[in-house]
Scaffold this active site. Structure first.
Site, PDB file in Angstrom:
ATOM      1  N   ASP A  94       0.851  -1.189   0.000  1.00  0.00           N
ATOM      2  CA  ASP A  94       0.000   0.000   0.000  1.00  0.00           C
ATOM      3  C   ASP A  94       0.884   1.235   0.000  1.00  0.00           C
ATOM      4  OD1 ASP A  94      -2.229  -1.612   0.144  1.00  0.00           O
ATOM      5  OD2 ASP A  94      -2.943  -0.824   2.063  1.00  0.00           O
ATOM      6  N   ASP A 123      -7.106  -6.138   7.406  1.00  0.00           N
ATOM      7  CA  ASP A 123      -5.726  -5.956   6.967  1.00  0.00           C
ATOM      8  C   ASP A 123      -4.767  -6.250   8.110  1.00  0.00           C
ATOM      9  OD1 ASP A 123      -6.216  -5.237   4.331  1.00  0.00           O
ATOM     10  OD2 ASP A 123      -6.133  -3.086   4.714  1.00  0.00           O
TER      11      ASP A 123
END
Length: 150
Positions: A94, A123
């Site tokens: 990310d 996550d």
């Protein structure tokens, strides 16, 4: 079931579940929060392990409204994806951009997809890796040649 949901075939194959998660991330990347929210179940559970759990699509999407500003951004690179029985797993990098600072960090995501909508988004990431990503991003803001890239 061959129900049409959000432009994708709902919960029939691993490929369609992966496509829903991919479409969700594409919408976040493009700052298309309406599309992203339409792919979340109203009662979605959003967990960043180690942080408080968020319940509901509106509350989850509030985290991303700040990304509408030009100086903020989100990107990602998915390295691996697997799916089985309505569950999608992905390993990804990310990227969160704040002005000239580009922070990159590893994430493993778990998504449960039901009837074409994401009901669970969990996550897992390492705070140490995230801190290294922030330090690299700050260094890259000072020395552009060192700015991290995907």
């Amino acid at each position: 079931m061959t129900e049409q949901t959000n432009g994708l075939v709902g919960h029939t194959t691993a490929e369609s579940d992966i496509a829903i998660v991919d479409k969700f991330f594409s919408a976040l990347r493009d700052k298309d929060l309406d599309t992203a929210e339409s792919l979340l179940d109203n009662d979605v559970v959003y967990q960043n392990v180690g942080l408080p759990t968020i319940h509901g699509s509106r509350r989850a999407m509030r985290l991303f409204t700040g990304m509408q500003r030009p100086s903020l951004g989100f990107d990602l690179k998915i390295h691996r994806t697997a799916a089985d029985g309505g569950t999608v797993l992905n390993e990804r990098t990310d990227v969160i951009t704040v002005g000239p600072v580009r922070m990159q960090f590893w994430v493993c995501g778990v998504f449960e997809v039901r009837d074409g909508r994401i009901t669970l988004w969990r996550d897992y990431f390492d705070f140490y890796d995230m801190t290294k990503g922030l330090l690299r991003g700050l260094l890259g803001a000072i020395v552009p040649g060192l700015r991290p890239t995907l």
